[in-house]
Enzyme design. Structure first.
Site, PDB file in Angstrom:
ATOM      1  N   GLY A   1       0.894  -1.181  -0.301  1.00 23.17           N
ATOM      2  CA  GLY A   1      -0.112  -0.203  -0.099  1.00 23.17           C
ATOM      3  C   GLY A   1       1.400   1.319   0.158  1.00 23.17           C
ATOM      4  O   GLY A   1       2.111   1.264   0.982  1.00 23.17           O
TER       5      GLY A   1
ATOM      6  N   ASP B   1      -1.126   4.538  -6.267  1.00 21.61           N
ATOM      7  CA  ASP B   1      -0.174   4.912  -5.953  1.00 21.61           C
ATOM      8  C   ASP B   1       0.704   6.022  -6.738  1.00 21.61           C
ATOM      9  O   ASP B   1       1.917   5.984  -6.066  1.00 21.61           O
ATOM     10  CB  ASP B   1       0.179   3.338  -6.291  1.00 21.61           C
ATOM     11  CG  ASP B   1       0.033   2.278  -6.355  1.00 21.61           C
ATOM     12  OD1 ASP B   1      -1.310   1.673  -6.009  1.00 21.61           O
ATOM     13  OD2 ASP B   1       0.548   1.950  -5.280  1.00 21.61           O
TER      14      ASP B   1
HETATM   15  O1  MRU Z   1       0.694  -3.815  -4.532  1.00 20.26           O
HETATM   16  P1  MRU Z   1       0.508  -3.582  -3.376  1.00 20.26           P
HETATM   17  O2  MRU Z   1      -0.838  -4.052  -2.741  1.00 20.26           O
HETATM   18  O3  MRU Z   1       1.274  -2.291  -2.772  1.00 20.26           O
HETATM   19  O4  MRU Z   1      -1.079  -2.593  -4.038  1.00 20.26           O
HETATM   20  C1  MRU Z   1      -2.018  -0.409  -3.667  1.00 20.26           C
HETATM   21  C2  MRU Z   1      -3.002  -0.855  -4.735  1.00 20.26           C
HETATM   22  O5  MRU Z   1      -2.804  -0.830  -5.510  1.00 20.26           O
HETATM   23  C3  MRU Z   1      -3.087   0.403  -3.529  1.00 20.26           C
HETATM   24  O6  MRU Z   1      -5.162   1.287  -4.286  1.00 20.26           O
HETATM   25  C4  MRU Z   1      -2.453   1.443  -3.520  1.00 20.26           C
HETATM   26  O7  MRU Z   1      -1.578   1.724  -2.740  1.00 20.26           O
HETATM   27  C5  MRU Z   1      -3.254   2.585  -2.406  1.00 20.26           C
HETATM   28  S1  MRU Z   1      -3.387   1.686  -0.330  1.00 20.26           S
HETATM   29  C6  MRU Z   1      -3.642   3.020   0.635  1.00 20.26           C
END
Ligand code: MRU
Length: 349
Positions: free
Chosen positions: A49, A237
């Site tokens: 996240g 992200d």
């Molecule tokens: O690969 P991840 O699980 O780190 O991806 C996370 C996401 O795509 C979330 O939507 C994003 O990081 C926002 S978390 C508040």
């Protein structure tokens, strides 16, 4: 804020994480002993996240600084800047880590003693952690204004409390609604290949007593129609200057579906997710991950050996498909370079 499980704990120079790959079967905490373990934890998504990765990266830099309290100042500074660069190289798409490390790198460069260096980094990392919980709550307050009692809202991946210090981003309005007794129903898309929706979003919402229903990713269109979904909300992200948004793979197709069904598509993210150095989503590097994430399921092989695989971890939703971006400062309707600058009171050009 005791309603939230802490996914990152910092105490006296030691960083501990909740291993998110073990959820929901097991709530196992892992003490991070060294930089190699920290880098592995980010790459393997034991901590994940965008905001959580950045807070974790900050604390790891602090931990490394407290291990270098003797020696020539310039050498230690150089070592810490190298640590920072190694952390930054772990996952390329989420920009929050870069934004936090940039701030901490400035403190490293300007320090005049080793004792001051570690202490100042610690103060900053702790302040960023505290601020993140408040930021997420503010996002939740603004997002909740966009929903009505009884709404049925779909989300993907996990942009929840364990992806932040507390509350989450896309999931924050549901915690706020719960606090205020407003009924909202959440539909969580499972999020192949790593199942953050199935494993994490349903786990944290269920334990908070929030109405959540799990679907697989290929059920989205049918569910919007049959369950009368009223809105889609996702995290982010990286958001570029024009509002193009990188988020978990599958987000772009949700935005297209929202447009086809005529329902709003919201992105919830803090200012630390904005990349004001990039004008559009074309400039965003999309992380590609191991092919085994696609050719195997729960350790079982599900595809023939040698089949070519494409495994991007994120996609980019063009700003034209986004109804609004919800930040801690307020709601940016119809995101574009102009509306983002106006709402945030910034001049990014
Ligand atoms: O690969 P991840 O699980 O780190 O991806 C996370 C996401 O795509 C979330 O939507 C994003 O990081 C926002 S978390 C508040």
């Amino acid at each position: 804020m005791s309603q939230f499980v802490q996914s990152i704990i910092y105490e006296n120079g030691t960083v501990t994480i909740l291993d998110q790959t073990r959820l929901p079967q097991e709530e196992r905490y892992e003490v991070i002993q060294d930089l190699a373990q920290a880098i592995d934890a980010i790459k393997q998504l034991r901590v994940r996240g965008a905001p959580a990765i950045s807070l974790f990266g900050g604390f790891i830099l602090v931990q490394e600084a407290f291990r270098r309290t003797t020696g020539p100042l310039d050498e230690v500074k150089q070592e810490l800047l190298t640590v920072s660069a190694q952390l930054l190289a772990t996952r390329p798409t989420a920009v929050n880590l870069r934004n936090v490390l940039d701030e901490l790198n400035q403190l490293i460069v300007s320090a005049t003693t080793l004792a001051e260096l570690a202490k100042r980094l610690e103060q900053k990392a702790l302040a960023l952690y505290e601020a993140d919980a408040k930021t997420s709550r503010q996002i939740g307050i603004h997002a909740l204004e966009l929903f009505q009692s009884g709404d049925r809202v779909l989300t993907i991946c996990n942009a929840g409390s364990i992806a932040t210090a507390a509350y989450g981003t896309a999931l924050a309005p549901f915690y706020l609604a719960k606090e205020q007794g407003i009924p909202l129903a959440v539909y969580a898309s499972e999020t192949r290949p790593l199942l953050q929706g199935a494993r994490l979003t349903t786990w944290e919402l269920q334990r908070a007593g929030i109405d959540v229903t799990l679907i697989t990713d290929n059920m989205v269109a049918h569910t919007i129609k049959e369950k009368n979904i009223t809105a889609i909300i996702v995290g982010a992200d990286r958001i570029t200057r024009n509002g193009d948004t990188a988020n978990k793979i599958g987000t772009f197709q949700l935005a297209l579906l929202a447009r086809a069904f005529g329902i709003p598509f919201y992105v919830a993210a803090p200012l630390s997710t904005f990349d004001f150095t990039s004008l559009s989503g074309d400039e965003i590097e999309i992380e590609e991950r191991a092919t085994t994430e696609v050719t195997q399921f729960a350790g079982q092989v599900t595809a023939p050996a040698g089949v070519p695989v494409f495994n991007p971890a994120f996609d980019v939703t063009p700003h034209e498909l986004i109804t609004a971006i919800i930040t801690e400062l307020g709601v940016i309707e119809q995101p574009s370079v102009e509306t983002i600058e106006q709402t945030l009171g910034l001049n990014t050009i």
